[in-house]
Design an enzyme around this catalytic site. Structure first.
Site, PDB file in Angstrom:
ATOM      1  N   ARG A 104       0.894  -1.182   0.000  1.00  0.00           N
ATOM      2  CA  ARG A 104       0.000   0.000   0.000  1.00  0.00           C
ATOM      3  C   ARG A 104       0.912   1.206   0.000  1.00  0.00           C
ATOM      4  O   ARG A 104       1.976   1.187   0.614  1.00  0.00           O
ATOM      5  CB  ARG A 104      -0.920  -0.076   1.223  1.00  0.00           C
ATOM      6  CG  ARG A 104      -0.855   1.074   2.160  1.00  0.00           C
ATOM      7  CD  ARG A 104      -1.614   0.992   3.467  1.00  0.00           C
ATOM      8  NE  ARG A 104      -3.049   0.782   3.388  1.00  0.00           N
ATOM      9  CZ  ARG A 104      -3.710   0.104   4.341  1.00  0.00           C
ATOM     10  NH1 ARG A 104      -3.058  -0.464   5.331  1.00  0.00           N
ATOM     11  NH2 ARG A 104      -5.019  -0.022   4.276  1.00  0.00           N
ATOM     12  N   THR A 105       0.512   2.260  -0.711  1.00  0.00           N
ATOM     13  CA  THR A 105       1.264   3.519  -0.661  1.00  0.00           C
ATOM     14  C   THR A 105       0.605   4.406   0.381  1.00  0.00           C
ATOM     15  O   THR A 105      -0.614   4.639   0.317  1.00  0.00           O
ATOM     16  CB  THR A 105       1.256   4.210  -2.042  1.00  0.00           C
ATOM     17  OG1 THR A 105       1.920   3.360  -2.976  1.00  0.00           O
ATOM     18  CG2 THR A 105       1.975   5.547  -1.983  1.00  0.00           C
ATOM     19  N   HIS A 106       1.382   4.868   1.360  1.00  0.00           N
ATOM     20  CA  HIS A 106       0.834   5.760   2.377  1.00  0.00           C
ATOM     21  C   HIS A 106       0.923   7.204   1.898  1.00  0.00           C
ATOM     22  O   HIS A 106       1.870   7.567   1.201  1.00  0.00           O
ATOM     23  CB  HIS A 106       1.612   5.619   3.691  1.00  0.00           C
ATOM     24  CG  HIS A 106       1.348   4.336   4.419  1.00  0.00           C
ATOM     25  ND1 HIS A 106       2.088   3.191   4.198  1.00  0.00           N
ATOM     26  CD2 HIS A 106       0.426   4.004   5.346  1.00  0.00           C
ATOM     27  CE1 HIS A 106       1.638   2.225   4.975  1.00  0.00           C
ATOM     28  NE2 HIS A 106       0.631   2.689   5.679  1.00  0.00           N
ATOM     29  N   GLU A 205       0.627  10.955  16.717  1.00  0.00           N
ATOM     30  CA  GLU A 205      -0.101  12.092  17.295  1.00  0.00           C
ATOM     31  C   GLU A 205       0.512  12.493  18.627  1.00  0.00           C
ATOM     32  O   GLU A 205       1.014  11.674  19.374  1.00  0.00           O
ATOM     33  CB  GLU A 205      -1.567  11.725  17.547  1.00  0.00           C
ATOM     34  CG  GLU A 205      -2.338  11.286  16.327  1.00  0.00           C
ATOM     35  CD  GLU A 205      -1.834   9.973  15.808  1.00  0.00           C
ATOM     36  OE1 GLU A 205      -1.698   9.834  14.584  1.00  0.00           O
ATOM     37  OE2 GLU A 205      -1.536   9.064  16.603  1.00  0.00           O
ATOM     38  N   SER A 224      -3.600   5.630   7.438  1.00  0.00           N
ATOM     39  CA  SER A 224      -3.993   5.054   6.135  1.00  0.00           C
ATOM     40  C   SER A 224      -5.515   4.964   6.052  1.00  0.00           C
ATOM     41  O   SER A 224      -6.225   5.566   6.844  1.00  0.00           O
ATOM     42  CB  SER A 224      -3.383   3.643   6.004  1.00  0.00           C
ATOM     43  OG  SER A 224      -4.049   2.746   6.897  1.00  0.00           O
ATOM     44  N   ASN A 247      -1.270  -0.564  19.619  1.00  0.00           N
ATOM     45  CA  ASN A 247      -0.757   0.215  20.752  1.00  0.00           C
ATOM     46  C   ASN A 247      -1.833   1.167  21.241  1.00  0.00           C
ATOM     47  O   ASN A 247      -2.748   1.527  20.494  1.00  0.00           O
ATOM     48  CB  ASN A 247       0.468   1.040  20.322  1.00  0.00           C
ATOM     49  CG  ASN A 247       0.144   1.964  19.178  1.00  0.00           C
ATOM     50  OD1 ASN A 247       0.088   1.515  18.040  1.00  0.00           O
ATOM     51  ND2 ASN A 247      -0.135   3.244  19.460  1.00  0.00           N
TER      52      ASN A 247
HETATM   53  N1  LIG Z   1      -1.381   7.631  13.588  1.00  0.00           N
HETATM   54  C1  LIG Z   1      -1.038   6.482  14.176  1.00  0.00           C
HETATM   55  N2  LIG Z   1      -0.725   5.430  13.400  1.00  0.00           N
HETATM   56  C2  LIG Z   1      -0.373   4.295  14.002  1.00  0.00           C
HETATM   57  N3  LIG Z   1       0.000   3.116  13.445  1.00  0.00           N
HETATM   58  C3  LIG Z   1       0.261   2.303  14.466  1.00  0.00           C
HETATM   59  I1  LIG Z   1       0.886   0.352  14.189  1.00  0.00           I
HETATM   60  N4  LIG Z   1       0.077   2.873  15.663  1.00  0.00           N
HETATM   61  C4  LIG Z   1      -0.332   4.152  15.392  1.00  0.00           C
HETATM   62  C5  LIG Z   1      -0.662   5.276  16.208  1.00  0.00           C
HETATM   63  O1  LIG Z   1      -0.644   5.245  17.446  1.00  0.00           O
HETATM   64  N5  LIG Z   1      -1.031   6.409  15.544  1.00  0.00           N
END
Ligand SMILES: Nc1nc2[nH]c(I)nc2c(=O)[nH]1
Length: 283
Positions: A104-106, A205, A224, A247
């Site tokens: 996938r392209t972010h 963030e 994404s 997480n």
């Molecule tokens: N924005 C954002 N993207 C993520 N991708 C993952 I894996 N954990 C996070 C997160 O805590 N925040």
């Protein structure tokens, strides 16, 4: 057929990519497409028999893997349907095929929104009627331990961008198809739902931004999915979105997990969420 040339029609590139995929895989119609985000990679093997697997960069509009070594491939899989499936579809009908987009392209790669949407448009051109978008993300709900899969009910796009160009006004009501969410919950009634907030990234963030995401109605934060979902709607695809909470979002847990623990939680959840996704697609 250069996606970076504004005069190029991105849908023409998607058509060309779909023709290439049909030629390389020998499969002329793919019924469902999947984008496997971090943690979801194991699902492909559980869907059925891999008919073909090709390096993504061989197909027009797709690029080499962002992270060298993470072999980004495009796979064609003949789905083995469960005859006792809640939907019962496909059990005795003709074969159905899944197109698994391993790359996938972010948006944060800065390669433009057309490349973010290219996989979805290619899937539609390849015949798919449904796309499953999966990702890894941060969770705002403390009940969601790392490794928890969450159905996406709706999204908030904070990127200030769109995959659509020109006066293409597209309605996003029920963008995450209720019928598919119900099907997923029939397969696993314990599944929670949530609103996914896309930040541009690549930074995570701040705690204040996570608090803001909660105040405006978000449950999950990621980088994404929302632009891909909008492109899927424009292409007329049904959408199923699944997030893996890897997480707790910044500031949610007093003792943030170490990166190693986050990776470990994602890996530990792999078999369960891959089995879940496979049983949803096979039903
Ligand atoms: N924005 C954002 N993207 C993520 N991708 C993952 I894996 N954990 C996070 C997160 O805590 N925040």
């Amino acid at each position: 057929l250069d996606l970076d040339d504004p005069r190029t029609d991105p849908f023409a590139v998607a058509e060309a990519a779909a023709l290439q995929i049909a030629a390389e895989t020998g499969v002329t119609r793919h019924d469902v497409a999947l984008v496997l985000g971090s943690g979801w990679g194991g699902a492909a093997d559980l869907l059925g028999e891999t008919v073909a697997e090709i390096p993504a960069e061989r197909i027009v509009g797709f690029s080499a893997p962002a992270v060298a070594g993470h072999g980004a491939t495009i796979r064609s899989i003949r789905i083995e349907h469960d005859e006792h499936a809640p939907t019962g579809e496909g059990a005795y009908g003709e074969d159905t095929y899944a197109l698994v987009l391993g790359s996938r392209t972010h948006l944060y790669e800065g390669r433009g929104v057309r490349r973010v949407a290219h996989g979805v448009r290619t899937a539609a051109a390849a015949g798919a009627r449904t796309i499953v978008l999966t990702n890894g993300c941060g969770g705002l709900n403390p009940d969601w331990a790392p490794g928890t899969p969450v159905l996406i009910r709706d999204h908030i796009n904070l990127t200030a961008q769109s995959p659509l160009e020109g006066a293409t006004f597209v309605d996003l009501t029920d963008l995450y198809t209720p019928r598919l969410r119900e099907l997923a919950r029939r397969v696993d009634p314990s599944l929670d739902e949530g609103v996914y907030v896309q930040f541009r990234g690549p930074h995570y963030e701040s705690p204040a931004e996570v608090r803001m995401a909660g105040i405006i109605g978000g449950d999950l934060v990621g980088m994404s999915t929302t632009l891909e979902a909008i492109a899927a709607r424009q292409a007329g695809l049904d959408v199923l979105g699944l997030s893996l909470v890897t997480n707790a979002a910044a500031g949610i847990s007093p003792t943030p997990l170490s990166h190693a623990e986050v990776i470990e939680a994602g890996k530990a959840a792999g078999p369960r969420i891959s089995a879940l996704l496979a049983s949803i697609v096979r039903s």
